[in-house]
Write an enzyme that holds these catalytic residues in place. Structure first.
Site, PDB file in Angstrom:
ATOM      1  CB  SER A  16      17.860 -17.354   0.055  1.00  0.00           C
ATOM      2  OG  SER A  16      17.946 -16.112   0.706  1.00  0.00           O
ATOM      3  CG  ASN A  17      15.083 -14.619   4.178  1.00  0.00           C
ATOM      4  OD1 ASN A  17      15.428 -14.872   5.331  1.00  0.00           O
ATOM      5  ND2 ASN A  17      15.671 -13.685   3.439  1.00  0.00           N
ATOM      6  NE  ARG A  84       5.704  -5.031  -7.686  1.00  0.00           N
ATOM      7  CZ  ARG A  84       5.823  -4.445  -8.859  1.00  0.00           C
ATOM      8  NH1 ARG A  84       5.376  -3.218  -9.023  1.00  0.00           N
ATOM      9  NH2 ARG A  84       6.386  -5.050  -9.870  1.00  0.00           N
ATOM     10  CG  LEU A  86       2.282  -4.648   0.866  1.00  0.00           C
ATOM     11  CD1 LEU A  86       2.369  -5.608   2.048  1.00  0.00           C
ATOM     12  CD2 LEU A  86       1.422  -5.230  -0.257  1.00  0.00           C
ATOM     13  CG  ASN A 100       9.797  -6.918   5.555  1.00  0.00           C
ATOM     14  OD1 ASN A 100       9.971  -7.784   4.686  1.00  0.00           O
ATOM     15  ND2 ASN A 100      10.472  -5.780   5.559  1.00  0.00           N
ATOM     16  CG  HIS A 102      15.000  -3.933   6.671  1.00  0.00           C
ATOM     17  ND1 HIS A 102      14.737  -3.490   5.391  1.00  0.00           N
ATOM     18  CD2 HIS A 102      15.980  -3.133   7.155  1.00  0.00           C
ATOM     19  CE1 HIS A 102      15.529  -2.458   5.131  1.00  0.00           C
ATOM     20  NE2 HIS A 102      16.279  -2.220   6.175  1.00  0.00           N
ATOM     21  CG  ASP A 138      12.111  -1.189   5.616  1.00  0.00           C
ATOM     22  OD1 ASP A 138      11.470  -2.239   5.465  1.00  0.00           O
ATOM     23  OD2 ASP A 138      12.847  -0.714   4.734  1.00  0.00           O
ATOM     24  CD  GLU A 167      18.164 -11.221   5.510  1.00  0.00           C
ATOM     25  OE1 GLU A 167      17.141 -11.565   4.892  1.00  0.00           O
ATOM     26  OE2 GLU A 167      18.970 -10.400   5.045  1.00  0.00           O
TER      27      GLU A 167
HETATM   28  C1  GRF Z   1      16.660 -10.353   2.060  1.00  0.00           C
HETATM   29  O1  GRF Z   1      17.897  -9.768   2.343  1.00  0.00           O
HETATM   30  C2  GRF Z   1      15.575  -9.707   2.875  1.00  0.00           C
HETATM   31  O2  GRF Z   1      15.998  -9.273   4.128  1.00  0.00           O
HETATM   32  C3  GRF Z   1      15.213  -8.519   2.030  1.00  0.00           C
HETATM   33  O3  GRF Z   1      15.295  -8.977   0.708  1.00  0.00           O
HETATM   34  C4  GRF Z   1      16.205 -10.061   0.635  1.00  0.00           C
HETATM   35  C5  GRF Z   1      15.454 -11.211   0.044  1.00  0.00           C
HETATM   36  O4  GRF Z   1      16.267 -12.310  -0.231  1.00  0.00           O
HETATM   37  N1  GRF Z   1      13.932  -7.998   2.412  1.00  0.00           N
HETATM   38  P1  GRF Z   1      15.632 -13.721  -0.573  1.00  0.00           P
HETATM   39  O5  GRF Z   1      14.700 -13.532  -1.757  1.00  0.00           O
HETATM   40  O6  GRF Z   1      14.911 -14.215   0.635  1.00  0.00           O
HETATM   41  O7  GRF Z   1      16.802 -14.585  -0.942  1.00  0.00           O
END
Ligand code: GRF
Length: 184
Positions: A16-17, A84, A86, A100, A102, A138, A167
């Site tokens: 989704s991101n 994963r 890294l 990233n 988070h 993180d 996000e």
């Molecule tokens: C998101 O909440 C992101 O912050 C975290 O994993 C989730 C990924 O969601 N790292 P998507 O695959 O982008 O929907």
């Protein structure tokens, strides 16, 4: 001929991101999408947007990532739900390029199950963070955050959904800004 610069996106799941990035003007700068998981729904999101996809099997994942990323010579490597860890060697080889997103207000709630842990801790605010990736999980320098007030009596799912919306707003904007700064 591939244009150098821009970004590649690494995913493991629903994407989704990635979808939010592709829906934003910065999406034009996405050169390719890589996944460690051949079943990641986000691969279809990438393909629907006409982006090249590459699967990097877990057995030799970092070698495969390095091999697939190299021809794109991206300015940024954006982790978007990439599950994963890294290695320090991989991170050092791509120093200053890996970012990233988070789902917490770092440094609070590193790792998994952030929404549940925020509720259990009685946090009044929660949110998401875009940060540089270093060898500490993180733990890299924070670039930007978005926050939301935790509502009385809400559950993990409503909180997670609200943070996910944040996000989707934050990540494309920050990636665009980082690429813009790199071009100046
Ligand atoms: C998101 O909440 C992101 O912050 C975290 O994993 C989730 C990924 O969601 N790292 P998507 O695959 O982008 O929907």
């Amino acid at each position: 001929m591939t244009t150098r610069g821009g970004l590649v996106v690494l995913i493991s799941g629903r994407g989704s991101n990635l979808q939010a990035i592709l829906a934003h003007p910065v999406g034009e700068q996405v050169r390719a999408v890589l996944s460690d998981n051949p079943a990641a729904a986000g691969l279809q999101v990438a393909q629907a947007a006409g982006k090249p996809t590459h699967i990097c099997a877990p057995a030799e994942m970092e070698e495969a990532l390095t091999r697939e990323i190299a021809p794109y010579a991206p300015r940024l490597i954006a982790l978007a739900g990439f599950m994963r860890v890294l290695s320090a060697e991989f991170i050092a080889a791509h120093q200053g390029k890996i970012v990233n997103i988070h789902p917490s207000l770092l440094p609070r709630f590193r790792g998994l199950h952030t929404h549940r842990r925020a509720l259990q801790a009685g946090a009044r605010t929660h949110g998401c963070t875009v940060h540089w990736v270093n060898a500490e999980i993180d733990g890299g320098e924070v670039i930007a955050q978005e926050e939301t007030a935790v509502q009385a009596g809400e559950d993990e799912h409503t909180l997670a959904a609200r943070v996910l919306e944040l996000e989707h707003r934050l990540y494309p904007r920050v990636l665009a800004q980082l690429l813009q700064e790199a071009a100046e």
